[in-house]
Design a protein around this motif. Structure first.
Motif, PDB file in Angstrom:
ATOM      1  N   ALA A  20       0.810  -1.223   0.000  1.00 45.78           N
ATOM      2  CA  ALA A  20       0.000   0.000   0.000  1.00 45.78           C
ATOM      3  C   ALA A  20       0.838   1.265   0.000  1.00 45.78           C
ATOM      4  CB  ALA A  20      -0.927  -0.001   1.215  1.00 45.78           C
ATOM      5  N   GLY A  21       2.073   1.176   0.502  1.00 44.17           N
ATOM      6  CA  GLY A  21       2.922   2.353   0.585  1.00 44.17           C
ATOM      7  C   GLY A  21       2.708   3.177   1.835  1.00 44.17           C
ATOM      8  N   ALA A  22       2.008   2.597   2.819  1.00 43.80           N
ATOM      9  CA  ALA A  22       1.763   3.268   4.097  1.00 43.80           C
ATOM     10  C   ALA A  22       1.463   2.203   5.141  1.00 43.80           C
ATOM     11  CB  ALA A  22       0.595   4.243   3.982  1.00 43.80           C
ATOM     12  N   ASP A  48       8.463   7.965   3.747  1.00 45.96           N
ATOM     13  CA  ASP A  48       8.727   9.391   3.909  1.00 45.96           C
ATOM     14  C   ASP A  48       9.263   9.669   5.309  1.00 45.96           C
ATOM     15  OD1 ASP A  48       6.418   9.586   5.682  1.00 45.96           O
ATOM     16  OD2 ASP A  48       5.163   9.647   3.880  1.00 45.96           O
ATOM     17  N   MET A  49       9.778  10.874   5.497  1.00 43.45           N
ATOM     18  CA  MET A  49      10.401  11.238   6.771  1.00 43.45           C
ATOM     19  C   MET A  49       9.389  11.234   7.906  1.00 43.45           C
ATOM     20  SD  MET A  49      13.486  11.896   7.839  1.00 43.45           S
ATOM     21  CE  MET A  49      14.502  12.748   6.608  1.00 43.45           C
ATOM     22  N   ARG A  50       8.176  11.617   7.628  1.00 39.93           N
ATOM     23  CA  ARG A  50       7.154  11.647   8.670  1.00 39.93           C
ATOM     24  C   ARG A  50       6.927  10.255   9.251  1.00 39.93           C
ATOM     25  NH1 ARG A  50       2.125  10.242   9.133  1.00 39.93           N
ATOM     26  NH2 ARG A  50       1.979   9.675   6.936  1.00 39.93           N
ATOM     27  N   THR A  51       6.855   9.248   8.377  1.00 40.12           N
ATOM     28  CA  THR A  51       6.637   7.880   8.838  1.00 40.12           C
ATOM     29  C   THR A  51       7.856   7.356   9.591  1.00 40.12           C
ATOM     30  OG1 THR A  51       5.195   7.492   6.918  1.00 40.12           O
ATOM     31  CG2 THR A  51       5.985   5.549   8.112  1.00 40.12           C
ATOM     32  N   ILE A  52       9.037   7.703   9.110  1.00 36.88           N
ATOM     33  CA  ILE A  52      10.265   7.308   9.803  1.00 36.88           C
ATOM     34  C   ILE A  52      10.251   7.854  11.231  1.00 36.88           C
ATOM     35  CG2 ILE A  52      12.773   7.619   9.895  1.00 36.88           C
ATOM     36  CD1 ILE A  52      12.682   7.726   6.800  1.00 36.88           C
ATOM     37  N   ALA A  70      14.886   2.551  -3.515  1.00 32.97           N
ATOM     38  CA  ALA A  70      14.980   2.436  -4.969  1.00 32.97           C
ATOM     39  C   ALA A  70      14.425   3.666  -5.679  1.00 32.97           C
ATOM     40  CB  ALA A  70      14.239   1.187  -5.440  1.00 32.97           C
ATOM     41  N   ARG A  71      13.367   4.227  -5.129  1.00 30.05           N
ATOM     42  CA  ARG A  71      12.680   5.323  -5.818  1.00 30.05           C
ATOM     43  C   ARG A  71      13.085   6.711  -5.336  1.00 30.05           C
ATOM     44  NH1 ARG A  71       6.637   2.559  -5.945  1.00 30.05           N
ATOM     45  NH2 ARG A  71       7.028   1.186  -7.731  1.00 30.05           N
ATOM     46  N   ASN A  72      13.607   6.789  -4.124  1.00 31.07           N
ATOM     47  CA  ASN A  72      13.942   8.087  -3.557  1.00 31.07           C
ATOM     48  C   ASN A  72      15.213   7.972  -2.713  1.00 31.07           C
ATOM     49  OD1 ASN A  72      13.950  10.685  -2.581  1.00 31.07           O
ATOM     50  ND2 ASN A  72      12.105  10.464  -1.318  1.00 31.07           N
ATOM     51  N   PRO A  73      16.353   7.732  -3.351  1.00 33.14           N
ATOM     52  CA  PRO A  73      17.604   7.569  -2.601  1.00 33.14           C
ATOM     53  C   PRO A  73      17.939   8.748  -1.699  1.00 33.14           C
ATOM     54  CG  PRO A  73      17.907   6.925  -4.901  1.00 33.14           C
ATOM     55  CD  PRO A  73      16.563   7.587  -4.809  1.00 33.14           C
ATOM     56  N   GLY A  74      17.491   9.933  -2.074  1.00 31.89           N
ATOM     57  CA  GLY A  74      17.748  11.111  -1.261  1.00 31.89           C
ATOM     58  C   GLY A  74      17.134  10.996   0.124  1.00 31.89           C
ATOM     59  N   LEU A  75      15.993  10.325   0.223  1.00 25.37           N
ATOM     60  CA  LEU A  75      15.350  10.128   1.523  1.00 25.37           C
ATOM     61  C   LEU A  75      16.241   9.288   2.426  1.00 25.37           C
ATOM     62  CD1 LEU A  75      12.925  10.303   3.457  1.00 25.37           C
ATOM     63  CD2 LEU A  75      12.022   8.245   2.338  1.00 25.37           C
ATOM     64  N   VAL A  76      16.866   8.265   1.856  1.00 23.77           N
ATOM     65  CA  VAL A  76      17.765   7.418   2.640  1.00 23.77           C
ATOM     66  C   VAL A  76      18.925   8.242   3.182  1.00 23.77           C
ATOM     67  CG1 VAL A  76      19.324   5.445   2.589  1.00 23.77           C
ATOM     68  CG2 VAL A  76      17.155   5.355   1.331  1.00 23.77           C
ATOM     69  N   ARG A  77      19.516   9.048   2.315  1.00 16.12           N
ATOM     70  CA  ARG A  77      20.657   9.862   2.741  1.00 16.12           C
ATOM     71  C   ARG A  77      20.269  10.837   3.848  1.00 16.12           C
ATOM     72  NH1 ARG A  77      21.792   9.442  -2.894  1.00 16.12           N
ATOM     73  NH2 ARG A  77      20.586  11.328  -3.354  1.00 16.12           N
ATOM     74  N   ASP A  78      19.122  11.505   3.661  1.00 18.14           N
ATOM     75  CA  ASP A  78      18.685  12.477   4.661  1.00 18.14           C
ATOM     76  C   ASP A  78      18.351  11.794   5.988  1.00 18.14           C
ATOM     77  OD1 ASP A  78      18.989  14.452   2.768  1.00 18.14           O
ATOM     78  OD2 ASP A  78      16.843  14.563   2.282  1.00 18.14           O
ATOM     79  N   ALA A  79      17.627  10.690   5.912  1.00 22.27           N
ATOM     80  CA  ALA A  79      17.196   9.997   7.126  1.00 22.27           C
ATOM     81  C   ALA A  79      18.380   9.409   7.877  1.00 22.27           C
ATOM     82  CB  ALA A  79      16.197   8.903   6.776  1.00 22.27           C
ATOM     83  N   ALA A  80      19.338   8.845   7.146  1.00 20.36           N
ATOM     84  CA  ALA A  80      20.501   8.227   7.790  1.00 20.36           C
ATOM     85  C   ALA A  80      21.349   9.269   8.508  1.00 20.36           C
ATOM     86  CB  ALA A  80      21.339   7.484   6.756  1.00 20.36           C
TER      87      ALA A  80
END
Length: 208
Positions: A20-22, A48-52, A70-80
């Motif tokens: 579902a993506g959520a 997304d960051m909110r869910t994290i 896979a779809r938003n590598p920037g989110l991984v970088r920001d979150a990490a």
């Protein structure tokens, strides 16, 4: 029961959420958190960051980003970087290519190439799953997992196909640039094929 056996980590996946993506099993996950003192890593529907932030605030020790990686590598970088040590990347692969959205969608992204994108961004671990073996109890794909361990300077955890304590021994004995850090076990523990305490004892052995 896993906590009582001595497991320090629980690997939890919201499969409905992955499609579902959520989050779709939040109530069940929160009940797990209340029931155990073990650390919990959670994947499935974290996009997304909110869910994290929601899950980390709820008591999850480490979130796993799969489809988002896979779809938003920037989110991984920001979150990490924002949550050091608390963000892992889940790479699910079929025939060497990344699969997303609970494995219902395939991509043309080579799995190892995706892993390399996250070098030096602070990712705590890679959870690498050979989809063709997951739940099948056909044995862990040691060669496939080892390719990741030798390609990136990120701790690699194997997943998919574990059927015996021999899988643990094979991962430990593998000769490569870097050791494989761990193994996710599911079905083999549930149906009694693997004794939990024996598995934990085997995991503490060192390669010869």
């Amino acid at each position: 029961r896993f906590q009582d056996c001595g497991f320090e980590w629980l690997h939890v996946v919201d499969l409905d959420g992955a499609v579902a993506g959520a989050a779709r099993n939040a109530a069940a996950v929160k009940t797990i958190l209340k029931a155990t003192k073990a650390r919990v890593q959670l994947g499935g529907g974290v996009r997304d960051m909110r869910t994290i932030e929601m899950w980390l605030d709820a008591g999850i020790s480490r979130v796993i980003l799969g489809t988002a990686a896979a779809r938003n590598p920037g989110l991984v970088r920001d979150a990490a970087q924002f949550f050091p040590g608390r963000v892992a990347v889940g790479i699910d692969a079929r025939d060497g290519r990344v699969a997303v959205s609970g494995w219902v969608e395939s991509t043309d992204i080579p799995a190892v190439d995706l892993a390399k994108k996250f070098e030096d961004v602070g990712v705590a671990a890679l959870i690498v799953t050979d989809i063709s073996r997951d739940g099948a109890k056909t044995g862990v794909n040691v060669e496939f997992t080892g390719e990741f361990a030798d390609s990136v300077d990120i701790p690699v955890i194997a997943s998919g196909g574990a059927s015996s304590v021999g899988d643990i021994a094979a991962l430990i004995a593998r000769k490569g640039t870097r050791p494989i850090q761990g193994l996710v076990m599911g079905r083999a523990l549930y149906d009694g094929s693997v004794d939990p305490k024996t598995a934990l004892k085997a995991a503490k052995l060192k390669a010869a």
